[in-house]
Enzyme design. Sequence first.
Site, PDB file in Angstrom:
ATOM      1  N   TYR A  90       0.849  -1.204   0.000  1.00  0.00           N
ATOM      2  CA  TYR A  90       0.000   0.000   0.000  1.00  0.00           C
ATOM      3  C   TYR A  90       0.878   1.244   0.000  1.00  0.00           C
ATOM      4  O   TYR A  90       1.850   1.321   0.747  1.00  0.00           O
ATOM      5  CB  TYR A  90      -0.881   0.013   1.263  1.00  0.00           C
ATOM      6  CG  TYR A  90      -1.671   1.301   1.416  1.00  0.00           C
ATOM      7  CD1 TYR A  90      -2.964   1.400   0.910  1.00  0.00           C
ATOM      8  CD2 TYR A  90      -1.118   2.415   2.054  1.00  0.00           C
ATOM      9  CE1 TYR A  90      -3.688   2.583   1.027  1.00  0.00           C
ATOM     10  CE2 TYR A  90      -1.836   3.602   2.168  1.00  0.00           C
ATOM     11  CZ  TYR A  90      -3.127   3.676   1.653  1.00  0.00           C
ATOM     12  OH  TYR A  90      -3.832   4.837   1.755  1.00  0.00           O
TER      13      TYR A  90
ATOM     14  N   GLU B  85      -3.502   7.325  -4.298  1.00  0.00           N
ATOM     15  CA  GLU B  85      -3.354   6.053  -3.578  1.00  0.00           C
ATOM     16  C   GLU B  85      -3.164   4.911  -4.558  1.00  0.00           C
ATOM     17  O   GLU B  85      -3.864   4.835  -5.567  1.00  0.00           O
ATOM     18  CB  GLU B  85      -4.615   5.819  -2.739  1.00  0.00           C
ATOM     19  CG  GLU B  85      -4.552   4.599  -1.831  1.00  0.00           C
ATOM     20  CD  GLU B  85      -5.873   4.382  -1.094  1.00  0.00           C
ATOM     21  OE1 GLU B  85      -5.930   4.662   0.110  1.00  0.00           O
ATOM     22  OE2 GLU B  85      -6.849   3.949  -1.730  1.00  0.00           O
TER      23      GLU B  85
END
Lengths: 377, 294
Positions: free
Chosen positions: A104, A189
Amino acid sequence: MVKLAEWRGKEIFRKNGIPLPRGRVIRSPEEARAAAESGDVPLPCVVKAQVLAGGRGKGGAVRFANSPAEAEAAARAILGTEFKGETVREVLLEEKLPIAKEFYVSLTLDRSARLPLLMVSAQGGVEIENVAEEAILRLPIHPFIGLAAYERRKAARQLGVAGPTAKALESLLDRLWWVFQKEDAELVEINPLALVGDGLVALDAKVIVEDDATFRHPEYADIRDDRTPLEEVAREEGIAFVQLDGNIGVIANGAGLTMATLDVLQKFGGRPGVFLDLGGTDDPSKVTQAFLLMARAKPASVFLNIFGGVTRCDTVARGLVDAMKQVPEGERFPLVARIRGNNETEGIAILRSAGVISLRELEESARAAVASAGGRP
Amino acid sequence: MSVLVDGDTRVLVQGITGHQGTVHTVQMKAFGSKVVAGTTPGKGGQTVDGVPVFDSVEEAVATTGANASCIFVPAPFARDAFLEAVDAGIRLAVVVTEHIPFHDMLTMYHYARLRGARIIGPNCPGIAAPGKAKVGIIPNVVFRPGRVGVVSRSGTLTYEIVSGIKDVGLGQSTCIGLGGDPVVGTSFVDALPWFEEDPDTDVIVMVGEIGGTAEEEAAEYLHHHLDKPVVAYIAGRSAPPGKRMGHAGAIIARGRGTAESKVRALEGAGVRVAQFPYEIPGLVAQLLQEHGRR
């Protein structure tokens, strides 16, 4: 905020050298078959609905295909369906890669620190809210310096990658930082960021562009959230329109005063419905516009709470009385209007002579608004 | 004494020839501020309500000795206007302009820190010290000189509350509107010590709203560093989570920024919290009495 669909986010990534699976966005099942047949999208491939809501995998909005026929069938099954209230109009076809691990990475704003924040975690592929705090590395970034080399190394250590993979991560982070600034993003993201061989590939892209920066981004002018016609009109007039589930319409100027007005209404048992926030302005023409917009939302009653800055209350009151006459007879509703500031006594007199309930204090005005909507304060 | 501004403040208005700039130049002068100069590139040589207009801040400062700026310049040009002011020696800028991208504001904030300048705002009503000076747009009618300090994240709600304080026969020492944007030049934690140190302030009124953690941070700060009594109000206790309530900052997201959390933190720090705006003047009067100031 302007939320970009995955494929738009990936277009930006591609232009900035962030590695992606080979893929194409399509708008019909036939296009899906052609893309798979021509080899533009290598098989086996992933077929992903381009909607903004999360949870696509579990919700059946992501499918797999091993042949051009399967790609066409998958696209046909997804296109035109509703996913969490959004209609699927576009589908992204991408090669399916052998994923060794999922990470992530994101950039966002830390409001308290007044600094951009890089977040990195070795636990990708799940919602970051569900990842334990200690499994997330948070690095504040000074805007004048950007990412320092030691910070990029720290991020690589957090992911447990070394050698060519660490180099790939460091380059990717630089590019992501550039995208965050250049695109005026609130959020960039990549989740998951996949380890494929010893390289890294962005399997998803979430880019949210700040509303206030759209003047620098005419390329997003065609993106519209799903707004109702009334919300669209309000937006064009620069009025904040929020739909709550009650029946009292609220018009106020300024976010703080609007919220305080809702708080007081609720105290007396009122249920605020549509509210319109004019922003800090007391421009009489804007008050009038807001009133007419509110009339179209068909409220049981309306509470208008304006604190005037430079405009005189009697001027605002006259504009409001004129606007009331424009609402057709059968569609009129009780109005409680409180207009504070210069010449407020004259303003109250004008409103009262037109049949409007006009009181000076917030508390008594709110009670009157609740009563006029049929509630018992 | 007062906070940030006083009778020696020499105000520059950037964007003075625009509608807002002109209207508020007149209002600031009526309040008693020394508005000494204005700027609009290309309009040097004109005057607005008797105030000379210059093409650049550099010329305005050199000619008039301006030492504080009130910025009305439209959002796309606000960052540049601010940088120009700081480079010309201005150390206090009230940024009234709304809708400035936060990326621009990050540059402005960190440049201000580097150069020792102070930003109030953006998207804020500014500062006013009754009887001394006003830099901003708060309506003149709500004020009267007194000993209540007001610091707020809201605009018109501040007018409402300041006016309520006047209605009960009290007055204000200084009132500062910080603005409700995601990145602000000055937060509660920055502003509270100024009021603590100001000999003209006996009690502080703090007006917050849902979203962010500025109120919680303020509670932590004032618990340890403030002796003066504080009354607070938090707007938005009835707001549902996930709805953006006008200000970009006013949203309850992921369970953070709720009114409950802010009220709890403030009460835990010994702050008297009003449930509704109209309760504030009464609480202020009560605290003044308890502290033997009235």
